[in-house]
Design a protein around this motif. Structure first.
Motif, short mmCIF file in Angstrom:
data_model
loop_
_atom_site.label_atom_id
_atom_site.label_comp_id
_atom_site.label_asym_id
_atom_site.label_seq_id
_atom_site.Cartn_x
_atom_site.Cartn_y
_atom_site.Cartn_z
N ALA A 1 28.98 9.89 -17.78
CA ALA A 1 29.52 8.55 -17.55
C ALA A 1 29.37 7.69 -18.80
O ALA A 1 30.28 6.93 -19.16
CB ALA A 1 28.82 7.90 -16.36
N ARG A 2 28.22 7.78 -19.45
CA ARG A 2 28.02 7.02 -20.68
C ARG A 2 28.99 7.47 -21.76
O ARG A 2 29.51 6.66 -22.53
CB ARG A 2 26.58 7.17 -21.17
CG ARG A 2 25.57 6.36 -20.39
CD ARG A 2 24.27 6.23 -21.17
NE ARG A 2 23.63 7.50 -21.38
CZ ARG A 2 22.73 8.04 -20.56
NH1 ARG A 2 22.39 7.39 -19.46
NH2 ARG A 2 22.18 9.21 -20.83
N SER A 3 29.22 8.80 -21.82
CA SER A 3 30.15 9.32 -22.83
C SER A 3 31.56 8.82 -22.57
O SER A 3 32.26 8.39 -23.49
CB SER A 3 30.11 10.86 -22.83
OG SER A 3 31.04 11.38 -23.74
N ARG A 4 32.00 8.84 -21.29
CA ARG A 4 33.34 8.35 -20.96
C ARG A 4 33.46 6.86 -21.26
O ARG A 4 34.46 6.40 -21.81
CB ARG A 4 33.64 8.61 -19.48
CG ARG A 4 33.87 10.08 -19.13
CD ARG A 4 34.57 10.19 -17.78
NE ARG A 4 33.85 9.49 -16.74
CZ ARG A 4 32.90 10.03 -15.98
NH1 ARG A 4 32.57 11.31 -16.18
NH2 ARG A 4 32.30 9.32 -15.05
N HIS A 5 32.43 6.12 -20.89
CA HIS A 5 32.48 4.68 -21.11
C HIS A 5 32.52 4.36 -22.60
O HIS A 5 33.24 3.46 -23.03
CB HIS A 5 31.25 4.03 -20.47
CG HIS A 5 31.14 2.55 -20.73
ND1 HIS A 5 32.09 1.66 -20.29
CD2 HIS A 5 30.20 1.84 -21.40
CE1 HIS A 5 31.74 0.43 -20.67
NE2 HIS A 5 30.60 0.52 -21.35
N SER A 6 31.75 5.11 -23.40
CA SER A 6 31.75 4.90 -24.85
C SER A 6 33.11 5.20 -25.43
O SER A 6 33.64 4.47 -26.27
CB SER A 6 30.68 5.76 -25.50
OG SER A 6 30.72 5.63 -26.89
N SER A 7 33.73 6.30 -24.96
CA SER A 7 35.05 6.69 -25.46
C SER A 7 36.10 5.64 -25.09
O SER A 7 36.92 5.25 -25.90
CB SER A 7 35.44 8.06 -24.91
OG SER A 7 36.74 8.42 -25.32
N GLN A 8 36.07 5.15 -23.83
CA GLN A 8 37.02 4.13 -23.39
C GLN A 8 36.84 2.84 -24.16
O GLN A 8 37.81 2.17 -24.51
CB GLN A 8 36.85 3.88 -21.89
CG GLN A 8 37.27 5.06 -21.03
CD GLN A 8 36.92 4.85 -19.57
OE1 GLN A 8 36.44 3.79 -19.19
NE2 GLN A 8 37.17 5.87 -18.76
N SER A 9 35.59 2.47 -24.45
CA SER A 9 35.34 1.23 -25.18
C SER A 9 35.91 1.30 -26.58
O SER A 9 36.48 0.34 -27.10
CB SER A 9 33.84 0.94 -25.23
OG SER A 9 33.32 0.77 -23.94
N VAL A 10 35.76 2.48 -27.25
CA VAL A 10 36.29 2.65 -28.60
C VAL A 10 37.79 2.55 -28.59
O VAL A 10 38.41 1.87 -29.42
CB VAL A 10 35.80 3.98 -29.19
CG1 VAL A 10 36.53 4.26 -30.50
CG2 VAL A 10 34.30 3.94 -29.43
N GLN A 11 38.43 3.23 -27.61
CA GLN A 11 39.89 3.19 -27.55
C GLN A 11 40.39 1.79 -27.28
O GLN A 11 41.36 1.32 -27.88
CB GLN A 11 40.37 4.16 -26.47
CG GLN A 11 40.09 5.61 -26.79
CD GLN A 11 40.46 6.53 -25.64
OE1 GLN A 11 41.03 6.08 -24.65
NE2 GLN A 11 40.14 7.80 -25.77
N THR A 12 39.75 1.06 -26.37
CA THR A 12 40.16 -0.30 -26.05
C THR A 12 39.97 -1.22 -27.24
O THR A 12 40.77 -2.11 -27.50
CB THR A 12 39.36 -0.83 -24.84
OG1 THR A 12 39.46 0.10 -23.78
CG2 THR A 12 39.88 -2.18 -24.41
#
Length: 557
Positions: A499-510
């Motif tokens: 979940a942390r990995s997905r959230h980190s990836s989404q934050s970078v893309q956003t």
């Protein structure tokens, strides 16, 4: 006298290391050479043998701890190698897909492979260090060595400036003072308590001390006397008005009964301290059975949990006794431990119940946790004073004539968490103290119909109840339940990492999209709806502020 005893002790140790035996010939060679009596030399010899024995026993305990650490480190290496092989297969599988790999999954696997390789290198390096220490410690058992004056101070001569010395002469003075900083005189019941040191109680509560000197130090005596028909004179010095803040009544009674008194003179800064040791008899435990219940004790890293249990096994009252040892000196830790032990026995004495505590090999537990839990646990355990509390609790119970019952520790925390925490509204530590008391009282430890375990975040999970087999011990069922709980915790940790990995990836893309449209990067993460799915994992970096209660206060739950 300390300097003379130190020279005799060092020379005697050197002669014994050469292979000479403790015989009359060796003793006679010391009498005239150093001007001491046979009794004085015998005390020096016993003190030396005590030091050698202490080195051997400490080395044996160190070997046990090192073997535990080595076994734990080897297990860590095996687990890391298996995990590395699994990650390697995952990477190979992703790279072999015809439609191309899942970039997020592939990057995460590569990061884990890099982390595992680094961890495996450190595990192997640490294993080599531990095995070398084991070889050196075995050498100490077979051939014990002593350093009179401490090895730390001896090594300081090689780094004078770093240790605050102007030159080698300044270090040498401290070195000589350290070697002559104390001496010990053993008690003897045939000599009225002690042949060389006499205590004389006074009416004002103080004591006068007479110290008889060896012949070589007669020139320093305050008074000299010649016994009847003796060719030697006996010199002595008087220490007047000595105060013993603790145990003066016991000393007076021991002097009256002519019991052996042993004395240790120890230099403390610019003065000397006089430590008196005597054997003290205590009565039998006033409360032996569990007709009025028991007091269960569970020791934790920052407090002691105590639970008063009735005769039928129900909790009556709980206490949280602070025991903070992190960041404190050795003397402060010892004082905190003694206060906590005294508080436990005070409660037991008030309610007239025995004390029940776990019988733990904390050295083994510490070695295992250091290997598998990391630096944070290692720092906590370095100051976690279980062995000190164990001894302090035993002594406090003896002084108050309270029975202390030791029980085996397996699964007491799990039993308390599953059976009693929610049922009685107790903390997990108070519930563990309850299960310890019930085990000491010989009560049932059967599993509930729907075992429910508490996770670290306060969530509860109901596990499948192991099949009960009447022919096997109930602890085997608790072991299966513990495995199920560990599996849930491991899966929960894995889910949080993903979940942390997905959230980190989404934050970078956003953030990248926001940079192109003129939006501030922080506005994307502030109301990110993915936080609702992440749950507690989003708050891993939060900092909690709290104030510990004062050590001398008991918190009644």
């Amino acid at each position: 006298m300390a300097e003379l005893n130190s020279r005799v002790e060092r020379k005697l140790h050197a002669e014994l290391e050469k292979g000479r035996k403790w015989t009359s010939d060796l003793s006679l060679s010391f009498y005239d050479r150093f001007g001491i009596s046979a009794k004085n030399l015998e005390h020096v010899y016993r003190n030396l043998m005590g030091k050698v024995s202490a080195v051997v026993e400490n080395s044996k305990a160190q070997i046990e701890m090192l073997e535990t650490k080595i076994a734990s480190k080897k297990a860590n290496i095996v687990r890391a190698e298996k995990r590395l092989a699994t990650v390697g297969k995952t990477i190979a599988k992703e790279m072999g897909k015809k439609r191309g790999p899942n970039e997020a999954k592939l990057n995460e696997a590569k990061k884990e492979r890099k982390r595992l390789k680094a961890a495996l290198h450190q595990h192997r390096r640490r294993l080599g260090i531990l095995e070398q220490k084991r070889i050196e410690t075995l050498r100490q058992i077979n051939h014990p060595t002593l350093c009179f004056g401490s090895r730390e101070l001896f090594s300081a001569q090689h780094h004078l400036a770093e240790n605050g010395y102007k030159d080698h002469a300044a270090w040498r003075k401290d070195w000589q003072d350290a070697r002559a900083s104390q001496f010990f005189v053993e008690g003897d019941s045939n000599e009225g308590g002690n042949a060389f040191v006499k205590l004389f109680p006074r009416e004002d509560g103080l004591f006068d001390v007479e110290v008889r000197l060896p012949r070589a130090l007669n020139h320093l005596a305050d008074k000299v006397e010649r016994p009847n028909r003796s060719k030697y004179v006996i010199g002595s010095i008087d220490l007047l008005g000595v105060s013993f803040p603790h145990g003066s009544d016991a000393l007076r009674q021991a002097i009256k009964d002519s019991r052996p008194l042993s004395f240790r003179f120890q230099r403390d800064g610019k003065s000397w301290r006089l430590l008196v040791m005597l054997k003290q008899e205590f009565g039998e435990a006033a409360v032996y059975n569990f007709r009025d219940g028991a007091l269960g004790v569970d020791l934790n890293a920052d407090h002691v949990a105590a639970t008063l249990v009735s005769a039928d096994g129900n909790p009556l009252q709980t206490w949280r006794i602070p025991l903070v040892t992190v960041g404190r000196t050795a003397d402060q830790r010892q004082d905190s431990v003694r206060q906590a032990a005294a508080a436990v026995t005070k409660i037991a004495s008030e309610f007239q119940v025995p004390v029940v505590a776990e019988s733990l090999d904390f050295a083994k537990k510490k070695a295992e946790l250091e290997s598998c839990k990391g630096k944070r646990y290692a720092r906590m355990l370095s100051s976690f004073a279980y062995s000190q509390f164990n001894k302090a609790l035993e002594r406090a119970c003896v002084r108050r004539s309270i029975r202390l019952v030791r029980v085996n520790p397996p699964y007491t925390s799990l039993i308390g968490s599953v059976k009693f925490a929610r049922r009685y509204g107790l903390s997990v530590h108070a519930a563990a103290a309850l299960s310890i008391a019930r085990r000491g009282m010989g009560m049932s430890e059967g599993l509930p119909q729907s075992p429910e375990v508490t996770l670290g975040s306060g969530d509860h999970v109901t596990l499948e109840r192991p099949v009960r087999n009447a022919r096997r011990h109930v602890w085997l069922s608790w072991r299966e339940l513990a495995r199920g709980r560990n599996a849930v915790l491991a899966e929960r940790a894995r889910t949080r990492r993903e979940a942390r990995s997905r959230h980190s990836s989404q934050s970078v893309q956003t953030a990248v999209r926001g940079a192109g449209t003129g939006l501030a990067p922080s506005s994307a993460g502030r109301c990110d709806p993915s936080l609702e799915d992440v749950g507690p994992a989003a708050w891993v970096g939060a900092v909690a502020r709290f104030v510990l209660p004062e050590p001398d206060k008991l918190v009644v739950v």
